[in-house]
Design a protein around this motif. Sequence first.
Motif, short mmCIF file in Angstrom:
data_model
loop_
_atom_site.label_atom_id
_atom_site.label_comp_id
_atom_site.label_asym_id
_atom_site.label_seq_id
_atom_site.Cartn_x
_atom_site.Cartn_y
_atom_site.Cartn_z
N VAL A 95 5.60 -28.71 -22.35
CA VAL A 95 5.35 -28.16 -21.02
C VAL A 95 6.60 -27.44 -20.52
O VAL A 95 7.67 -28.05 -20.40
CB VAL A 95 4.96 -29.26 -20.02
N PRO A 96 6.51 -26.14 -20.21
CA PRO A 96 7.67 -25.43 -19.66
C PRO A 96 8.10 -26.05 -18.33
O PRO A 96 7.26 -26.46 -17.53
CB PRO A 96 7.14 -24.01 -19.44
N ALA A 97 9.41 -26.12 -18.11
CA ALA A 97 9.93 -26.66 -16.85
C ALA A 97 9.45 -25.80 -15.69
O ALA A 97 9.43 -24.57 -15.78
CB ALA A 97 11.45 -26.70 -16.88
N TYR A 98 9.06 -26.45 -14.60
CA TYR A 98 8.60 -25.72 -13.42
C TYR A 98 9.80 -25.30 -12.58
O TYR A 98 10.62 -26.12 -12.19
CB TYR A 98 7.68 -26.60 -12.57
N LEU A 99 9.88 -24.01 -12.30
CA LEU A 99 10.91 -23.47 -11.41
C LEU A 99 10.23 -22.55 -10.40
O LEU A 99 9.58 -21.57 -10.79
CB LEU A 99 11.96 -22.68 -12.20
N PRO A 100 10.36 -22.82 -9.10
CA PRO A 100 9.73 -21.98 -8.08
C PRO A 100 10.51 -20.72 -7.76
O PRO A 100 10.16 -19.96 -6.86
CB PRO A 100 9.69 -22.91 -6.86
N GLY A 101 11.57 -20.45 -8.51
CA GLY A 101 12.43 -19.29 -8.34
C GLY A 101 13.66 -19.49 -9.19
O GLY A 101 13.90 -20.59 -9.70
N GLY A 102 14.46 -18.45 -9.38
CA GLY A 102 15.65 -18.63 -10.20
C GLY A 102 16.40 -17.34 -10.43
O GLY A 102 16.08 -16.28 -9.87
N LEU A 103 17.42 -17.42 -11.27
CA LEU A 103 18.27 -16.28 -11.63
C LEU A 103 17.81 -15.68 -12.95
O LEU A 103 17.45 -16.40 -13.88
CB LEU A 103 19.72 -16.72 -11.74
N ILE A 104 17.82 -14.36 -13.00
CA ILE A 104 17.41 -13.64 -14.21
C ILE A 104 18.63 -13.15 -14.99
O ILE A 104 18.72 -13.30 -16.20
CB ILE A 104 16.51 -12.44 -13.86
N ASP A 105 19.59 -12.56 -14.27
CA ASP A 105 20.74 -11.97 -14.95
C ASP A 105 21.91 -11.88 -13.98
O ASP A 105 21.74 -11.95 -12.76
CB ASP A 105 20.38 -10.58 -15.47
N LEU A 106 23.10 -11.71 -14.55
CA LEU A 106 24.34 -11.62 -13.77
C LEU A 106 25.28 -10.70 -14.53
O LEU A 106 25.35 -10.75 -15.76
CB LEU A 106 24.96 -13.02 -13.62
N ALA A 126 40.16 0.75 -12.63
CA ALA A 126 38.81 0.62 -12.08
C ALA A 126 38.86 0.68 -10.55
O ALA A 126 39.64 -0.04 -9.92
CB ALA A 126 38.19 -0.69 -12.53
N PRO A 127 38.05 1.53 -9.91
CA PRO A 127 38.12 1.69 -8.45
C PRO A 127 37.68 0.46 -7.67
O PRO A 127 38.09 0.25 -6.54
CB PRO A 127 37.16 2.85 -8.19
N ALA A 128 36.87 -0.37 -8.30
CA ALA A 128 36.40 -1.59 -7.64
C ALA A 128 35.92 -2.57 -8.72
O ALA A 128 35.68 -2.18 -9.87
CB ALA A 128 35.27 -1.29 -6.67
N LEU A 129 35.79 -3.80 -8.31
CA LEU A 129 35.27 -4.85 -9.18
C LEU A 129 34.08 -5.47 -8.46
O LEU A 129 34.23 -6.05 -7.38
CB LEU A 129 36.35 -5.89 -9.47
N VAL A 130 32.89 -5.30 -9.03
CA VAL A 130 31.65 -5.75 -8.39
C VAL A 130 30.94 -6.72 -9.32
O VAL A 130 30.90 -6.51 -10.55
CB VAL A 130 30.72 -4.54 -8.10
N THR A 131 30.37 -7.75 -8.75
CA THR A 131 29.47 -8.62 -9.51
C THR A 131 28.12 -8.63 -8.82
O THR A 131 28.04 -8.62 -7.59
CB THR A 131 30.01 -10.05 -9.67
N TRP A 132 27.06 -8.60 -9.62
CA TRP A 132 25.69 -8.55 -9.09
C TRP A 132 24.84 -9.64 -9.74
O TRP A 132 25.07 -10.03 -10.89
CB TRP A 132 25.06 -7.18 -9.34
N ALA A 133 23.88 -10.13 -8.99
CA ALA A 133 22.95 -11.14 -9.49
C ALA A 133 21.53 -10.65 -9.30
O ALA A 133 21.16 -10.14 -8.25
CB ALA A 133 23.15 -12.46 -8.75
N TYR A 134 20.72 -10.80 -10.34
CA TYR A 134 19.31 -10.42 -10.35
C TYR A 134 18.50 -11.71 -10.37
O TYR A 134 18.77 -12.60 -11.18
CB TYR A 134 19.07 -9.58 -11.60
N ALA A 135 17.51 -11.83 -9.47
CA ALA A 135 16.82 -13.10 -9.31
C ALA A 135 15.35 -12.89 -8.95
O ALA A 135 14.90 -11.77 -8.73
CB ALA A 135 17.51 -13.94 -8.24
N TYR A 136 14.61 -13.99 -8.89
CA TYR A 136 13.17 -13.91 -8.61
C TYR A 136 12.73 -15.08 -7.72
O TYR A 136 13.37 -16.12 -7.66
CB TYR A 136 12.36 -13.93 -9.90
N GLY A 137 11.62 -14.86 -7.01
CA GLY A 137 10.96 -15.92 -6.27
C GLY A 137 11.71 -16.44 -5.06
O GLY A 137 11.64 -17.63 -4.75
#
Length: 331
Positions: free
Chosen positions: A204-215, A241-252
């Motif tokens: 049975v896949p673990a149930y997650l009502p939302g989460g992170l996809i990528d960073l 480098a003119p700036a240093l940015v981190t981004w997070a892609y998520a769902y739900g």
Amino acid sequence: MRPRLTTACLTAAFLTCLPSMMLADPVMVQPIDCTLGEDCYIQYYVDRDASDGVQDFGCGALSYNGHKGTDFALISLDQMAQGVNVLSAAPGVVRGTRDGMADQLYSKETAEAVAGRECGNGVAIDHGGGWITQYCHMKKESLQVKTGQRVAANAVLGQVGLSGKTQFPHLHISVRHQDQVVDPFAPYSNTCNAGLDEALWRDVPAYLPGGLIDLGFALQVPEYSEIKAGRAHTHQLDQSAPALVTWAYAYGSQPGDILHLSLFGPADGDAPGPRVLEKRILLDKAQSLFFRAIGRKRPATGWAPGRYQATAKLVRNSAVLGERQVWVELR
């Protein structure tokens, strides 16, 4: 626990065998060749609310009104292009197929062409005893089975695509018994959060009502299209480098969720370096897919060389839904 069936029983009649033949054996395997939580995730579950509301089997809202299947999503369009196999969830006979539909994002312009073929390219498998599984949104010209062909569990049916009515690359699998929709996570319960002892999944896949996809890291806040494509992460930077940015892609997301983003300077060995930037982002609305980013402009003296780290954590009501970390070398 409700008895399950042996593979032989599954092939012959699927839930129609005599009780003496029924054992605690696997029934359905994961129908996509990926690792949940790493390179794929479950975007939507079956909607169990008969009204206009939405409720998944875990009492969450990771579905939409009238959704009749489980959506196993890929993390990017580039991953889809590389090829991810769709697998038969159980033994059976191919009942029908469709191929030839284009892989493209659903829009007002494509709606007429897709009408009546919302599943896109796909396969339907008859498991006997009135049980059918249907696999939708497969990649054009990827199908590897034909009507009437007998397949085993884990047999390759084709690849994940973007055909039909969809706006992200995923496999939609629906399960039906006697033409009635069945939720494979809780097939014999009309209530949510009833436990998974009766689930049709072997594992049975673990149930997650939302989460992170990528960073990832970038030189500036990336375009959303680049994140969806899988091309937003910068693997190497330099001191100019003119700036240093981190981004997070998520769902739900749900109102009140908190996304913690942190950026650390050059590491000393395996330990993270000094914290450069940190932000606690309060999410104020429900979103199926979203991204957030934080960043800092280049200091006057330039960036110190070394290994930088970013971390992300998505929290709901003090429960952690997902955590990720990523590194980039700055030279």
